[in-house]
Design a protein around this motif. Structure first.
Motif, short mmCIF file in Angstrom:
data_model
loop_
_atom_site.label_atom_id
_atom_site.label_comp_id
_atom_site.label_asym_id
_atom_site.label_seq_id
_atom_site.Cartn_x
_atom_site.Cartn_y
_atom_site.Cartn_z
N ASN A 131 0.86 -1.19 0.00
CA ASN A 131 0.00 0.00 0.00
C ASN A 131 0.89 1.23 0.00
N THR A 144 3.06 -0.92 4.22
CA THR A 144 2.45 0.38 3.95
C THR A 144 3.54 1.45 3.89
N SER A 192 1.82 -7.41 5.16
CA SER A 192 1.40 -6.17 4.50
C SER A 192 2.42 -5.06 4.74
N TYR A 201 0.82 5.44 -0.21
CA TYR A 201 0.06 6.69 -0.13
C TYR A 201 1.08 7.83 -0.20
N LYS A 256 4.08 5.61 3.33
CA LYS A 256 3.47 6.94 3.27
C LYS A 256 4.57 7.99 3.19
#
Length: 308
Positions: free
Chosen positions: A62, A102, A100, A64, A104
């Motif tokens: 993920n 992530t 997972s 962002y 950012k």
């Protein structure tokens, strides 16, 4: 699939009328926000390069990101799984939870001020991933360029790209691919699976491999060149849509176009048709070919060229 009760251009026309009236009051603010977000220059700055290893067991990615020049993802077992960033490292957040990952570039979009989005803090986010990863990739970013590449066919559960004004390149990827982008330039090579495209202004080149390829689009304006060596299903819904479909010789095909203004040119069967309102239909059935093509188009103004 016929979608007579789900034509995008009917509600869109109503929305356009509403937007036109509303823009008298908010046009200045809307223009300012769009100009802030729609950056086209190459991003530069006093950036720091940072590289860190990644766990080979990761299955979901993920990302962002605020205004960023490039997000590049490569599947390559000859390299060590890693994350490389070029930007202001103090803003980078990398979290791993189970399988997972992530990433950012800040804890909130543009640090909570959308009008500051034209102050980029990252040039590049690059990942090298093992081919054993079969999970999902999700990218939500103000990014100019996105690349997802594999040296050989890589099967993924799902890829989602949500951006504003982006050029996307995809190579050797099979799975469920979804693109939600205001302005999208898509170059997809040797792909298969399901591709969903939602956007205002789309230019797409899509080349499928020998496996099944299904493309669904809901757009305002789209120009697309589509070809495949395997079975192909193309379903478009939009205001202005122009498609060139390249099919294999002796392929069977089925065409249906419904809209206000439709233009059809079949360079294989040497026939053409143009119509205001109503349907245009064409089909060819053969037992000699190894490819079946199904094309369905609903729109206000649309054209289709079928060729080898």
């Amino acid at each position: 699939m016929r979608r007579s009760f789900n034509k995008i251009w009917i509600p869109v026309l109503l929305v356009i009328v509403g937007i036109t009236l509303t823009s008298v009051a908010v046009g200045g603010v809307t223009r300012q926000i769009y100009e802030q977000l729609n950056f086209n220059e190459t991003i530069t700055g006093n950036f720091v390069e940072n590289t860190q290893p990644l766990d080979a067991s990761i299955t979901d990615i993920n990302i962002y990101a605020d205004a960023t020049n490039s997000i590049n993802i490569v599947f390559d077992d000859s390299q060590t799984p890693s994350l490389k960033t070029v930007g202001e490292s103090t803003d980078l957040v990398v979290r791993t939870s189970g399988e997972s990952l992530t990433i950012k570039t800040s804890e909130s979009l543009c640090n909570g001020n959308i009008l500051s989005c034209n102050n980029p803090r990252f040039d590049t986010i690059a990942l090298v991933l093992p081919t054993s990863m079969k999970g999902s990739i999700r990218i939500e970013a103000l990014v100019q360029n996105v690349s997802i590449d594999a040296k050989s066919i890589q099967t993924l559960d799902r890829v989602v790209v949500k951006t504003l004004n982006t050029a996307v390149k995809v190579n050797n990827i099979e799975g469920s691919l979804k693109f939600d982008t205001l302005n999208l330039t898509l170059d997809a090579q040797n792909v298969a699976g399901n591709i969903d495209i939602n956007g205002a202004d789309v230019n797409a080149t899509i080349v499928g491999n020998k496996n099944k390829l299904a493309i669904n689009s809901n757009t305002l304006n789209m120009s697309a060149n589509v070809s495949s060596m395997g079975d192909l299903t193309l379903d478009t819904d939009g205001l202005n849509v122009n498609v060139i479909a390249i099919v294999q010789e002796k392929s069977g095909y089925s065409v249906r176009m419904t809209g206000l203004s439709s233009s059809y040119s079949n360079l294989i069967g040497s026939n053409s048709n143009s119509r205001l309102f109503g349907d245009i239909r064409d089909h060819f059935t053969t037992s000699e070919g190894n490819q079946n093509i199904s094309i369905s188009m609903d729109g206000l103004n649309q054209s289709l060229t079928l060729t080898h």
